[in-house]
Scaffold this motif. Structure first.
Motif, PDB file in Angstrom:
ATOM      1  N   VAL B   6       0.806  -1.227  -0.104  1.00 26.07           N
ATOM      2  CA  VAL B   6      -0.009  -0.092   0.160  1.00 26.07           C
ATOM      3  C   VAL B   6       0.796   1.435  -0.061  1.00 26.07           C
ATOM      4  CG1 VAL B   6      -1.861   1.304   1.381  1.00 26.07           C
ATOM      5  CG2 VAL B   6      -1.611  -1.092   1.273  1.00 26.07           C
ATOM      6  N   GLY B   7       0.559   2.212  -0.966  1.00 30.74           N
ATOM      7  CA  GLY B   7       1.233   3.330  -0.862  1.00 30.74           C
ATOM      8  C   GLY B   7       0.499   4.401  -0.096  1.00 30.74           C
ATOM      9  N   ILE B   8       0.980   5.198   0.818  1.00 30.95           N
ATOM     10  CA  ILE B   8      -0.042   6.380   1.461  1.00 30.95           C
ATOM     11  C   ILE B   8       0.652   7.847   0.735  1.00 30.95           C
ATOM     12  CG2 ILE B   8      -0.662   7.672   3.373  1.00 30.95           C
ATOM     13  CD1 ILE B   8      -0.450   4.834   4.924  1.00 30.95           C
ATOM     14  N   LEU B   9      -0.403   8.651  -0.029  1.00 34.61           N
ATOM     15  CA  LEU B   9       0.030   9.786  -0.383  1.00 34.61           C
ATOM     16  C   LEU B   9      -0.122  10.811   0.857  1.00 34.61           C
ATOM     17  CD1 LEU B   9      -1.317  10.849  -3.888  1.00 34.61           C
ATOM     18  CD2 LEU B   9       1.010  11.186  -2.834  1.00 34.61           C
ATOM     19  N   GLY B  10       1.013  11.250   1.543  1.00 37.92           N
ATOM     20  CA  GLY B  10       0.700  12.032   2.796  1.00 37.92           C
ATOM     21  C   GLY B  10       0.573  13.311   2.572  1.00 37.92           C
ATOM     22  N   VAL B  11      -0.203  14.118   3.307  1.00 42.26           N
ATOM     23  CA  VAL B  11      -0.313  15.451   3.458  1.00 42.26           C
ATOM     24  C   VAL B  11       0.729  15.620   4.298  1.00 42.26           C
ATOM     25  CG1 VAL B  11      -1.549  15.626   5.493  1.00 42.26           C
ATOM     26  CG2 VAL B  11      -1.269  17.471   3.685  1.00 42.26           C
ATOM     27  N   CYS B  12       1.503  17.011   4.259  1.00 41.89           N
ATOM     28  CA  CYS B  12       2.911  17.437   4.995  1.00 41.89           C
ATOM     29  C   CYS B  12       2.377  17.166   6.495  1.00 41.89           C
ATOM     30  CB  CYS B  12       3.354  18.583   4.604  1.00 41.89           C
ATOM     31  SG  CYS B  12       3.426  18.941   2.944  1.00 41.89           S
ATOM     32  N   GLY B  13       3.322  16.123   6.917  1.00 42.22           N
ATOM     33  CA  GLY B  13       2.956  15.986   8.551  1.00 42.22           C
ATOM     34  C   GLY B  13       1.677  15.598   9.005  1.00 42.22           C
ATOM     35  N   GLY B  14       0.929  14.705   8.457  1.00 42.27           N
ATOM     36  CA  GLY B  14      -0.545  14.414   8.550  1.00 42.27           C
ATOM     37  C   GLY B  14      -0.583  13.199   9.573  1.00 42.27           C
ATOM     38  N   GLN B  15      -1.764  13.432  10.457  1.00 39.99           N
ATOM     39  CA  GLN B  15      -1.917  12.396  11.459  1.00 39.99           C
ATOM     40  C   GLN B  15      -2.866  11.491  11.042  1.00 39.99           C
ATOM     41  OE1 GLN B  15      -2.849  15.678  11.561  1.00 39.99           O
ATOM     42  NE2 GLN B  15      -5.136  15.899  11.396  1.00 39.99           N
ATOM     43  N   LEU B  16      -3.406  11.495   9.902  1.00 36.42           N
ATOM     44  CA  LEU B  16      -4.290  10.334   9.608  1.00 36.42           C
ATOM     45  C   LEU B  16      -3.371   9.316   8.929  1.00 36.42           C
ATOM     46  CD1 LEU B  16      -7.077  12.555   7.488  1.00 36.42           C
ATOM     47  CD2 LEU B  16      -7.369  11.565   9.730  1.00 36.42           C
ATOM     48  N   GLY B  17      -2.284   9.804   8.116  1.00 35.94           N
ATOM     49  CA  GLY B  17      -1.395   8.685   7.888  1.00 35.94           C
ATOM     50  C   GLY B  17      -0.788   7.821   8.719  1.00 35.94           C
ATOM     51  N   ARG B  18      -0.446   8.527   9.907  1.00 33.05           N
ATOM     52  CA  ARG B  18      -0.103   7.911  10.951  1.00 33.05           C
ATOM     53  C   ARG B  18      -0.786   7.020  11.458  1.00 33.05           C
ATOM     54  NH1 ARG B  18       3.859   9.715  15.158  1.00 33.05           N
ATOM     55  NH2 ARG B  18       3.343   9.316  17.426  1.00 33.05           N
ATOM     56  N   MET B  19      -1.899   7.251  11.875  1.00 29.00           N
ATOM     57  CA  MET B  19      -2.993   6.341  12.310  1.00 29.00           C
ATOM     58  C   MET B  19      -3.333   5.036  11.317  1.00 29.00           C
ATOM     59  SD  MET B  19      -5.424   8.630  14.874  1.00 29.00           S
ATOM     60  CE  MET B  19      -5.253  10.083  13.939  1.00 29.00           C
ATOM     61  N   LEU B  20      -3.164   5.450  10.083  1.00 27.79           N
ATOM     62  CA  LEU B  20      -3.322   4.484   9.043  1.00 27.79           C
ATOM     63  C   LEU B  20      -2.133   3.492   8.863  1.00 27.79           C
ATOM     64  CD1 LEU B  20      -5.570   3.891   7.006  1.00 27.79           C
ATOM     65  CD2 LEU B  20      -4.228   5.305   5.322  1.00 27.79           C
ATOM     66  N   ALA B  21      -0.867   3.973   9.205  1.00 29.09           N
ATOM     67  CA  ALA B  21       0.215   3.158   9.157  1.00 29.09           C
ATOM     68  C   ALA B  21       0.237   2.429  10.492  1.00 29.09           C
ATOM     69  CB  ALA B  21       1.497   4.319   9.221  1.00 29.09           C
ATOM     70  N   ALA B  22      -0.252   2.924  11.429  1.00 26.15           N
ATOM     71  CA  ALA B  22      -0.215   2.175  12.863  1.00 26.15           C
ATOM     72  C   ALA B  22      -1.002   1.039  12.701  1.00 26.15           C
ATOM     73  CB  ALA B  22      -0.448   3.068  14.307  1.00 26.15           C
ATOM     74  N   SER B  23      -2.321   1.322  12.153  1.00 24.17           N
ATOM     75  CA  SER B  23      -3.277   0.043  11.857  1.00 24.17           C
ATOM     76  C   SER B  23      -2.587  -0.920  10.745  1.00 24.17           C
ATOM     77  CB  SER B  23      -4.423   0.702  11.264  1.00 24.17           C
ATOM     78  OG  SER B  23      -5.436   0.261  11.607  1.00 24.17           O
ATOM     79  N   ALA B  24      -1.924  -0.393   9.944  1.00 21.74           N
ATOM     80  CA  ALA B  24      -1.106  -1.507   9.129  1.00 21.74           C
ATOM     81  C   ALA B  24      -0.036  -2.432   9.646  1.00 21.74           C
ATOM     82  CB  ALA B  24      -0.486  -0.571   7.948  1.00 21.74           C
ATOM     83  N   SER B  25       0.465  -1.821  10.602  1.00 20.93           N
ATOM     84  CA  SER B  25       1.524  -2.733  11.246  1.00 20.93           C
ATOM     85  C   SER B  25       0.933  -3.851  12.205  1.00 20.93           C
ATOM     86  CB  SER B  25       2.510  -1.755  12.405  1.00 20.93           C
ATOM     87  OG  SER B  25       1.639  -1.431  13.443  1.00 20.93           O
ATOM     88  N   LEU B  26      -0.091  -3.596  12.723  1.00 21.32           N
ATOM     89  CA  LEU B  26      -1.007  -4.493  13.148  1.00 21.32           C
ATOM     90  C   LEU B  26      -1.204  -5.709  12.506  1.00 21.32           C
ATOM     91  CD1 LEU B  26      -3.455  -2.687  15.538  1.00 21.32           C
ATOM     92  CD2 LEU B  26      -1.503  -3.787  15.934  1.00 21.32           C
ATOM     93  N   LEU B  27      -1.414  -5.595  11.189  1.00 22.95           N
ATOM     94  CA  LEU B  27      -1.800  -6.353  10.335  1.00 22.95           C
ATOM     95  C   LEU B  27      -0.564  -6.847   9.158  1.00 22.95           C
ATOM     96  CD1 LEU B  27      -5.328  -5.287   8.962  1.00 22.95           C
ATOM     97  CD2 LEU B  27      -4.945  -6.970  10.729  1.00 22.95           C
TER      98      LEU B  27
END
Lengths: 585, 585
Positions: B6-27
Motif C-alpha cells: 500500500v502506498g500512502i500519499l501523505g499530506v505534510c506531517g499528517g496524522q491520518l497517515g500516521r494512524m493508518l500506518a499504525a493500523s497497517a503494522s498490526l496486520l
C-alpha cells in the motif's frame, strides 16, 4: 508529557517491546531500543527519534551494548527478565539528565529470574506457594527430595525457563536419569505436584513509590505448555475467587521493588486455595487483552509507572473478552495467515501480527483479541478461529471453546446470561414460556429447580454465585407463599424477576402478593400471574438496556406484535365479525 | 494477510497517515509512505519494510514523487483529497504485481476536491444539499446570486478549503468587495445560509464492489470552525434521526467509486431535515473515536476496504464516547502537554499525540478519546480536560461539556439514564423516594409528570424518544386505573418499572392489578404498592446488569442493609426489648 528517554532491553525479536513501543508513540515518549537487527519487531513501529537516540543493534546479553543503551536513556526497562543483573547494577550509576532509573529494579530481576529464589522470596513474604525444595543434579539428591515431597513431582530448571521449557514431570523414580539428562546441567529445584483445577493470572501495576493496582483476574488456558487462550473476566461459582486472586497478586507484587507491570500466574486448587506459580516483572502474555478490552492497556500503564506518571484505569470496558495466541505451527507462515483471514470475518476480533521475519514451530507470531457483549457471544466468535488452527479436531475446538465456563446444574447453557428457576417441577409448564422467549431472542440461559423451603442451602449457593458465574438477570417462579424470588433478590445484586404461579386456591393472588409486596430495600420485578412470557420479555429488556443489539431485537418484536394485531384487524374487516367469531372458536 | 503493498500519499506531517500506518503494522501490511521529511508522523510509526520499499521524501503535490511511489506499490490511497487527479490518472496504468489500484478513485477525488462539483454531483444523485449557485469573483455576479438566494449567504472557495478556511459569511451587500478580496482569486460558489441546530457526521466504508457499511451517527461540535468535540452515539428526541443520518450518508457514498472510508458531514435543521455539508473520501477527524470505541477502527476498515479484505464490524463496543481535538494554541507545545497530563488522571481517556515536530496555532497536534459507561459519566470525565484548555472560561466549559445533550422537561439531568414519571403531581410524595435512591447511587435521572389520560400525546413523545435520548430504564408511578406504566412499556423497548400508588379507596390493589396484570407481550416490572424506594433500587440493579461499578455499589448497599439490621440486633440485646420498644416510638 515527559522529556525522559526510555530504553527497552529487547529480547531477540520480541513482541512485548513492539507493543510497548507502539504505546510510547501514542504519548510521544522517546524510546531507544536495544535488539538484534535493524528491523526487530519493536524497531518496525518506532523509527529512531534522532541520530543521537538511534536504536542499538545488539543483544540484551551483551554488557557493552547495555552500557551503550544506558548512556542514552533516563529510564531502562526490560522485555525479558533473563538479563545480567550485574551489568544492570554496574550501569545504574550512569547519569544523563537524572540518575539512570531501572524498572523493575535489579533486585526484583535478580529475585525473579531464578525460580527457586523467587519461590523462597514469596514464601518468606507469606505469599502462597506450593511445597518446593532445593535439589542437586544428582540421582541421589533427586531421590531424597522425591521421598520428602512424594511423586509425581516437577523437576524444574531454576533459570532461563519459560513456556514449559526447563520442566520435567517426574512420575516414577526410574525416570530420574532421563530427567537429569533432559534438564541438562542447569541448576534445578523440585516442586510438589499441583493438581490444579484452573490457571488464573492477574496483571498488577506497581508505582515507583510502591502503590499497586490490579487488572481483572483472568483464566489462562495452556496448550503444549504455551499460553493458548486468556479469558476475562474470570468466571467462577466461587463468589470470592476473583477478589482473592487479585489480593494475592497485589500482596505479592508489593514485596518487590521498582515500578512497572507484573504478571502473576496462579493455580486454583479444588478446595479453592490459590498458589502462585510464577511472576513475570514485565508486560505479560496474559495481559495482551487489555489493549482492546481495558480502559488503559498494560503497555501504557507500564510506561506510566516507570515514568512516574499517574496510572490509568485498569477497568474492563467490555463485558467479555478472549485472547488467542497465534503460535507458529511450522516454518511456514501460511497457518497463521489462515487464522488471521478468518479473524477478518469475526465481529469484535482484532488481529496483532508481530512482524517477525521468520515463522518457527512454537514461536509466538501474533495474537487475536475478541470482545463481545456476553460470554456466549464470545464463544460463538472464538469458535471459527479455533477451527482454523492447524490440526485442530472438533473435540479440541469444543474443549477450548467451552474452556473457562462454569456450567450450572440442570438444563443449561454453559455461559448463561439468564437463570430461570422455580420452586417446584409443578411450576415447569408455566415457566417454560420464559425459556421459549429467551430461545427466540437467542439469549443463553439455564433452567433449574431451586426451592426456597426444601433446598435452602442450594438457594444460597445459587443466588450468591449467580453474578460471578456470569448471570445478569434471574427469573424466579413460585406459587402460594412464594418466597423464592424475594429470597434470591436478598442474596444477589442482580435484577430478579418474579413470576407468581397460580395454585389450586386463591387464583394466584397469594403468590402475587407474596412476590410483589417486598419490604423496602429488596425489590422483585413482578409480572402478571402465570405470565412467564412477560418475565422472559422483561429479561430481554433488562439485558437490552446494556446490549444495543438486544434492544433493537426487542424493538423489532414490538413492531411484530403491532403487525400481528393489524393482520387480525384486516381479517376482521374482510371476513366480517359474525364469521370471524365463528372462525376463532 | 496480503502481499499487496500500500502506498500512502501523505499530506505534510499528517496524522491520518500516521494512524493508518499504525493500523497497517498490526496486520503486517506493507506500506510505503510519501511525505515531506524523513521523520513525518506516519514514518515515525512504520519503519521502511525494506530497501526496495523505502519511504519517499517528497510532497503529495509533486508528480515525479507520485510516479515514484506508484512504481513501488499495488494500491495507492490518499490522506488528503487535494491531490492532482491528472497525475493519478497518468500513473493508474502502472503495473507491478497487478494493475495499480487507486482508492478512492480519481473520479471520486476529482468530484470531491471541488466543493461546487461535489454539490452538483450530490444534487444530481438525489442527496439532500442546501441551495447553492455558481458565482464569479465579481461584485456583479455575487450581487446577482444574493438576490436569488437571499442574505445572509456563504461565499465559499471551491477548492483547497478546510477547517473553515475559504469561507466568507456574507451578511450585507456592502461586504461583497471585502469577501472577494478575502477569498482571493480562487474559484467560488455561493450557498444559501443554513441555520442548523446540530452538526452530525457518519463514517461510511465502501468496498471495491460498492457495498457500504456505516459507523454510528455522531454529533460534531466545532470551535473557531475547527472540529473540537465528537460525541457518539448521537442523542436526539427524534427517535428516527440516527437511522436517517446513516441512510443519507450511505446513499451518498454509494454514488462514488473506489473503496475506503468516507466522512459525511451533515447539518440538522430545526424541522428535522438533514443536508449534506461535505464529504471527505478518506479517514476523517469525526472517526478518530472508532479506535477505542468501535469493534474495528476507521483506519483498519479503510485498509481492509482498499485491500479487498472483508470489512470489520462498525459497532460501538462502549456505551458512550467523546473525542477532543488537541489544537495548537501557540507555537509552544506547553498548552497541549497541560491537557495530556490531565488526561492521565481521567479514567477511560486515551491520548494520541501525532509526533509533529512543531506546534502552531490551529494545528492539530493530537486528540484524546474518552469512553464511559454513560453520557453523564462521560461529561464528568470530559470536564477536567476542557478546563485544562488554554483560555477556557467556566462558561465555555459548561457549554461544551453540556453540548450534544438532550434535556427532557421538568426536573432533569441533561444526560439522564433513568426517567421517573408519574400520572399526577399528587403521586410526587410517593415517587420522590425513587429519586432519593438514584441520588444515593449518583445515577442521573429526570423526573416529570406524564399523564396517560390527560396528556396522551406527551405520553407518546416521551416513550418513543426515551431510548434515543439516552434513557435506559423508566420508572412510572400511577394510581387507580393505572395505565401509565403499561402504556409506556407498549411504546418503548426499554425496561419499565411500575409503582402502584395507593388511592383513597381499595388500598392500592386497584393500581397494583392495573399495573402488574399486563397482557402477554408487554411486561411491566411491578414493585410493591407505594414502594418507589424499591423501584429506584430495581432501576439500579437493571443498570448494574450492564455497568459493573453499579453492580458493586448495589452489592455494598445490600451489605449495609445487613449491617443496619445487625446494629439493631445488638441494640436490642443491650437495651432489652421493653426499653427498645419505648425507644422506637
Amino acid at each position: 508529557m515527559t522529556d525522559k528517554v526510555v530504553g527497552i532491553l529487547g529480547v531477540c525479536g520480541g513482541q512485548l517491546g513492539r507493543m510497548l513501543a507502539a504505546s510510547a508513540s501514542l504519548l510521544n515518549v522517546k524510546v531507544v531500543i536495544l535488539d538484534v537487527g535493524t528491523s526487530a519487531p519493536a524497531k518496525q513501529v518506532l523509527a529512531p527519534i534522532s541520530t543521537d537516540l538511534a536504536h542499538i543493534d545488539g543483544s540484551f546479553a551483551d554488557p557493552e551494548k547495555i552500557r551503550e543503551l544506558a548512556g542514552k536513556v533516563d529510564v531502562l526497562t526490560v522485555e525479558i527478565e533473563h538479563v545480567d543483573v550485574k551489568t544492570l547494577e554496574d550501569v545504574q550509576g550512569i547519569i544523563r539528565n537524572t540518575p539512570l532509573a531501572i524498572h523493575p529494579s535489579p533486585f526484583t530481576i535478580h529475585t525473579i529470574q531464578d525460580k527457586f529464589r523467587q519461590k523462597e522470596h514469596l514464601l518468606s513474604q507469606g505469599s502462597p506457594v506450593s511445597h518446593f525444595l532445593p535439589v542437586d543434579s544428582t540421582e541421589e539428591s533427586v531421590r531424597a527430595v522425591a521421598v520428602q515431597i512424594g511423586l509425581p513431582l516437577m523437576l524444574k530448571s531454576r533459570t532461563l525457563a519459560y513456556d514449559g521449557r526447563g520442566n520435567f514431570a517426574l512420575r516414577e523414580l526410574s525416570q530420574i536419569p532421563e530427567a537429569i539428562s533432559a534438564l541438562g546441567d542447569r541448576p534445578l529445584y523440585a516442586e510438589k505436584w499441583v493438581s490444579f483445577v484452573k490457571e488464573i493470572a492477574v496483571m498488577v501495576v506497581r508505582t515507583i513509590d510502591g502503590q499497586v493496582e490490579s487488572y481483572p483476574a483472568v483464566e489462562t488456558v495452556h496448550k503444549d505448555n504455551i499460553c493458548h487462550l486468556v479469558f476475562a473476566p474470570l468466571r467462577s461459582r466461587d463468589a470470592t475467587l476473583a477478589q482473592r486472586a487479585r489480593a494475592v497478586a497485589e500482596t505479592a507484587v508489593k514485596t518487590f521493588t521498582g515500578a512497572g507491570v507484573f504478571g502473576v500466574e496462579m493455580f486454583l486448587m479444588d478446595n479453592g486455595d490459590l498458589y502462585i506459580n510464577e511472576i513475570a516483572p514485565r508486560p505479560h502474555n496474559s495481559g495482551h487483552y487489555t489493549i482492546e478490552a481495558c480502559e488503559t492497556s498494560q503497555y501504557e500503564n507500564h510506561l506510566r509507572a516507570i515514568l512516574n506518571l499517574p496510572l490509568g484505569s485498569t477497568a474492563l470496558k467490555v463485558p467479555s473478552t478472549v485472547m488467542l495466541n497465534l503460535i507458529g505451527y511450522s516454518s511456514s507462515v501460511e497457518e497463521i495467515t489462515a487464522t488471521t483471514r478468518v479473524a477478518l470475518t469475526v465481529p469484535g476480533a482484532s488481529t496483532h501480527l508481530y512482524g517477525k521475519s521468520e515463522c518457527r514451530k512454537g514461536r509466538k507470531m501474533g495474537h487475536i483479541t475478541v470482545v463481545a457483549d456476553s460470554d456466549a457471544q464470545l464463544r460463538a466468535r472464538l469458535r471459527p478461529l479455533l477451527q482454523s488452527l492447524p490440526g485442530s479436531s472438533a473435540d479440541e475446538v469444543d474443549r477450548y471453546a467451552q474452556a473457562a465456563t462454569t456450567p450450572g446444574s440442570g438444563y443449561s447453557d454453559p455461559q448463561p446470561l439468564v437463570g430461570i428457576i422455580m420452586g417446584s417441577d409443578s411450576d415447569l409448564p408455566v415457566m417454560l414460556a420464559a425459556a421459549r422467549i429467551l430461545d427466540r431472542f437467542r439469549i443463553p440461559y439455564e433452567l433449574t429447580i431451586v426451592s426456597a423451603h426444601r433446598t435452602p442451602d442450594r438457594l444460597v449457593e445459587y443466588a450468591r454465585s449467580a453474578s460471578t458465574r456470569g448471570l445478569r438477570t434471574i427469573i424466579a417462579g413460585a406459587g402460594g407463599a412464594a418466597h423464592l424470588p424475594g429470597m434470591v433478590a436478598a442474596m444477589t445484586a442482580l435484577p430478579v424477576i418474579g413470576v407468581p404461579v397460580k395454585g389450586s386456591t386463591l387464583d394466584g393472588v397469594d403468590s402475587l402478593h407474596s412476590i410483589v409486596q417486598m419490604p423496602r430495600g429488596i425489590p422483585v420485578a413482578t409480572v402478571a400471574i402465570n405470565n412467564s412470557t412477560n418475565a422472559g420479555l422483561l429479561a430481554v429488556r433488562i439485558l437490552g438496556a446494556g446490549i444495543p443489539s438486544l434492544f433493537n431485537a426487542m424493538d423489532e418484536y414490538l413492531k411484530s406484535l403491532e403487525g400481528e394485531v393489524m393482520g387480525k384487524v384486516q381479517t376482521l374487516e374482510q371476513v366480517g365479525w359474525e364469521k370471524y367469531e365463528v372462525k376463532r372458536t
